[in-house]
Scaffold this active site. Structure first.
Site, PDB file in Angstrom:
ATOM      1  CB  SER A 141      -0.917   0.043   1.224  1.00 27.17           C
ATOM      2  OG  SER A 141      -1.589   1.289   1.237  1.00 27.17           O
TER       3      SER A 141
ATOM      4  CE  LYS B 241     -12.089  -0.656  -2.564  1.00 23.19           C
ATOM      5  NZ  LYS B 241     -11.929  -0.130  -3.926  1.00 23.19           N
TER       6      LYS B 241
ATOM      7  CG  LEU C 125      -9.410   1.400 -13.013  1.00 27.82           C
ATOM      8  CD1 LEU C 125     -10.024   1.884 -14.310  1.00 27.82           C
ATOM      9  CD2 LEU C 125     -10.447   0.699 -12.167  1.00 27.82           C
TER      10      LEU C 125
ATOM     11  CE1 TYR D  11      -1.250   0.824  -7.747  1.00 27.69           C
ATOM     12  CE2 TYR D  11      -3.523   1.230  -8.411  1.00 27.69           C
ATOM     13  CZ  TYR D  11      -2.611   0.732  -7.508  1.00 27.69           C
ATOM     14  OH  TYR D  11      -3.059   0.136  -6.352  1.00 27.69           O
TER      15      TYR D  11
ATOM     16  CG  ASP E   6     -12.450   3.469  -5.573  1.00 20.51           C
ATOM     17  OD1 ASP E   6     -11.378   4.051  -5.325  1.00 20.51           O
ATOM     18  OD2 ASP E   6     -12.734   2.336  -5.131  1.00 20.51           O
TER      19      ASP E   6
ATOM     20  NE  ARG F 169     -16.485 -15.399 -12.981  1.00 20.78           N
ATOM     21  CZ  ARG F 169     -17.161 -14.879 -11.959  1.00 20.78           C
ATOM     22  NH1 ARG F 169     -18.368 -15.322 -11.676  1.00 20.78           N
ATOM     23  NH2 ARG F 169     -16.644 -13.922 -11.228  1.00 20.78           N
TER      24      ARG F 169
HETATM   25  P1  NAP Z   1     -11.737  -7.822  -9.207  1.00 22.99           P
HETATM   26  O1  NAP Z   1     -12.870  -7.425  -8.342  1.00 22.99           O
HETATM   27  O2  NAP Z   1     -11.050  -9.110  -8.951  1.00 22.99           O
HETATM   28  O3  NAP Z   1     -12.282  -7.804 -10.735  1.00 22.99           O
HETATM   29  C1  NAP Z   1     -11.443  -8.135 -11.814  1.00 22.99           C
HETATM   30  C2  NAP Z   1     -12.258  -8.410 -13.060  1.00 22.99           C
HETATM   31  O4  NAP Z   1     -11.346  -8.839 -14.076  1.00 22.99           O
HETATM   32  C3  NAP Z   1     -13.290  -9.538 -12.908  1.00 22.99           C
HETATM   33  O5  NAP Z   1     -14.343  -9.355 -13.805  1.00 22.99           O
HETATM   34  C4  NAP Z   1     -12.449 -10.740 -13.310  1.00 22.99           C
HETATM   35  O6  NAP Z   1     -13.202 -11.840 -13.733  1.00 22.99           O
HETATM   36  C5  NAP Z   1     -11.690 -10.179 -14.480  1.00 22.99           C
HETATM   37  N1  NAP Z   1     -10.515 -10.949 -14.791  1.00 22.99           N
HETATM   38  C6  NAP Z   1      -9.544 -11.369 -13.953  1.00 22.99           C
HETATM   39  N2  NAP Z   1      -8.620 -12.077 -14.614  1.00 22.99           N
HETATM   40  C7  NAP Z   1      -9.026 -12.125 -15.899  1.00 22.99           C
HETATM   41  C8  NAP Z   1      -8.521 -12.747 -17.067  1.00 22.99           C
HETATM   42  N3  NAP Z   1      -7.376 -13.448 -17.035  1.00 22.99           N
HETATM   43  N4  NAP Z   1      -9.207 -12.604 -18.222  1.00 22.99           N
HETATM   44  C9  NAP Z   1     -10.357 -11.904 -18.270  1.00 22.99           C
HETATM   45  N5  NAP Z   1     -10.902 -11.310 -17.193  1.00 22.99           N
HETATM   46  C10 NAP Z   1     -10.237 -11.417 -16.020  1.00 22.99           C
HETATM   47  O7  NAP Z   1     -10.579  -6.710  -9.179  1.00 22.99           O
HETATM   48  P2  NAP Z   1     -10.763  -5.132  -9.043  1.00 22.99           P
HETATM   49  O8  NAP Z   1     -10.769  -4.749  -7.614  1.00 22.99           O
HETATM   50  O9  NAP Z   1     -11.889  -4.695  -9.890  1.00 22.99           O
HETATM   51  O10 NAP Z   1      -9.360  -4.605  -9.627  1.00 22.99           O
HETATM   52  C11 NAP Z   1      -9.071  -4.783 -10.985  1.00 22.99           C
HETATM   53  C12 NAP Z   1      -7.831  -3.975 -11.379  1.00 22.99           C
HETATM   54  O11 NAP Z   1      -8.074  -2.590 -11.165  1.00 22.99           O
HETATM   55  C13 NAP Z   1      -6.578  -4.322 -10.573  1.00 22.99           C
HETATM   56  O12 NAP Z   1      -5.483  -4.273 -11.447  1.00 22.99           O
HETATM   57  C14 NAP Z   1      -6.502  -3.204  -9.560  1.00 22.99           C
HETATM   58  O13 NAP Z   1      -5.185  -2.941  -9.146  1.00 22.99           O
HETATM   59  C15 NAP Z   1      -7.036  -2.042 -10.370  1.00 22.99           C
HETATM   60  N6  NAP Z   1      -7.650  -0.985  -9.539  1.00 22.99           N
HETATM   61  C16 NAP Z   1      -7.138   0.265  -9.644  1.00 22.99           C
HETATM   62  C17 NAP Z   1      -7.693   1.286  -8.911  1.00 22.99           C
HETATM   63  C18 NAP Z   1      -7.119   2.676  -9.034  1.00 22.99           C
HETATM   64  O14 NAP Z   1      -7.372   3.510  -8.150  1.00 22.99           O
HETATM   65  N7  NAP Z   1      -6.406   2.952 -10.091  1.00 22.99           N
HETATM   66  C19 NAP Z   1      -8.789   1.048  -8.050  1.00 22.99           C
HETATM   67  C20 NAP Z   1      -9.302  -0.264  -7.981  1.00 22.99           C
HETATM   68  C21 NAP Z   1      -8.706  -1.272  -8.728  1.00 22.99           C
HETATM   69  P3  NAP Z   1     -13.353 -13.132 -12.726  1.00 22.99           P
HETATM   70  O15 NAP Z   1     -14.222 -12.650 -11.588  1.00 22.99           O
HETATM   71  O16 NAP Z   1     -13.971 -14.146 -13.589  1.00 22.99           O
HETATM   72  O17 NAP Z   1     -11.957 -13.464 -12.279  1.00 22.99           O
END
Ligand code: NAP
Length: 306
Positions: free
Chosen positions: A29, A85, A250, A252, A122, A177
């Site tokens: 973090s 969250k 998203l 970084y 967010d 999915r």
């Molecule tokens: P999450 O809740 O796990 O959601 C990820 C999504 O991507 C789900 O739909 C997941 O599907 C899909 N996914 C994962 N692996 C995949 C693959 N190999 N092929 C296709 N789809 C895939 O994660 P999240 O919290 O949304 O975070 C996602 C990304 O955003 C991360 O990289 C995180 O660091 C970034 N993020 C950035 C910020 C920012 O402030 N910039 C804030 C939040 C998140 P399944 O459920 O089927 O695995």
């Protein structure tokens, strides 16, 4: 306030901000850096602690205690990240409309009446950065809306789809999915109400190609391309990116994913999620202190200059 809270509060000092982050794991973090910089810039004394709390029964009790500490004034503000969250939502006294609609709270604070409120910063942080990417000056709902394609349907996609949909965008969410994307779209459409223009589908090359026509904004919310698997990319190699679209990833870490590199090579405007990360922190800090969000201070922590 319970007797136990009162004893705990004897050690609190109103001139010292007790802030922190609940999540698990928290090793990576950068939130302490952000918030300590903001405290220093505002001339405020305080601390920002990392509370790595596992998602089990003991952890849930610990989180409930942290919320009680907030209510009692022993803590002044908490950020919440994965996987809590949603966990915190039933524990707080009230949710902002945004947190309720998205189904996730990333910022907890003690409201003026002493109750604990949950908010989601967010959403505005994402919108602020997308507006910057699109060179949009106005924050007026609807005035800058277009057509967006969102890849992934997890936690962050909910904030992205809600933010864009609420701002009047037509949004197509694609996920591997399809039921996950469909569920997200159904829930967020219901939260936005009449006028929502959201649709869902499977993350397949055929659907990506079909959705490319007229697409103004492509947003990646999947972890494809994130460290350590930096060679990943949610967009097929043999399919051109949507012509003329801006691309927001998203992720970084790394700062330039394969998707962003491709976008820039194809002449598209593109940006990573670092600005969103900084700005959600600035908006949380504003909730806790009542000050203006220290966007510039936090963006500077990441060496961002807009
Ligand atoms: P999450 O809740 O796990 O959601 C990820 C999504 O991507 C789900 O739909 C997941 O599907 C899909 N996914 C994962 N692996 C995949 C693959 N190999 N092929 C296709 N789809 C895939 O994660 P999240 O919290 O949304 O975070 C996602 C990304 O955003 C991360 O990289 C995180 O660091 C970034 N993020 C950035 C910020 C920012 O402030 N910039 C804030 C939040 C998140 P399944 O459920 O089927 O695995």
């Amino acid at each position: 306030m319970t007797g136990r809270d009162m004893v705990r509060c004897d050690i609190s000092r109103p001139d010292f901000y007790r802030l922190g982050l609940i999540g698990y794991p928290l090793g990576h973090s950068r939130s302490p850096e952000l918030h300590l910089a903001a405290l220093a810039a505002a001339g405020l004394a305080g601390e920002y602690r990392l509370y790595a709390i596992p998602p089990d029964d003991v952890g849930r009790a610990e989180i409930a205690q942290k919320v009680a500490d907030l209510r009692a004034g022993c803590l002044h503000g908490l950020n919440v990240t994965i996987p809590h969250k949603q966990t915190v939502m039933p524990l707080v006294d009230r949710l902002s409309p945004v947190a309720g609609a998205v189904g996730a709270a990333n910022t907890l604070y003690r409201d003026v009446d002493g109750l604990v409120a949950g908010d989601n910063t967010d959403v505005p942080a994402f919108l602020r950065n997308v507006q910057r990417l699109l060179s949009v000056e106005s924050h007026q709902t609807g005035s800058w809306a277009g057509s967006a394609l969102v890849l992934g349907a997890g936690g962050s996609a909910r904030a992205v789809v809600y933010g864009l949909g609420q701002a009047g965008w037509q949004v197509r969410a694609l996920a591997r999915r399809v039921e996950q994307a469909a569920g997200l779209v159904a829930e967020i459409s219901a939260a936005i109400g009449q006028g929502a223009r959201l649709s869902a589908g499977e993350l397949s090359p055929a659907n990506l190609q079909a959705a490319s026509a007229g697409c103004d904004l492509l947003v990646n919310t999947t972890p494809l391309g994130m460290f350590p698997k930096v060679e990943g990319c949610p967009w097929p190699e043999d399919l051109p990116l949507p012509e003329g679209a801006a691309v927001y990833d998203l992720i970084y870490n790394p700062l330039e994913t394969v998707l962003l590199r491709r976008a820039r090579t194809e002449g598209l405007s593109a940006d990573n999620g670092l600005g969103m990360l900084a700005d959600q922190g600035a908006l949380a800090f504003a909730r806790w202190t009542g000050l203006e969000p220290p966007f510039a201070v936090m963006e500077q922590v990441f060496s961002l200059s807009y």
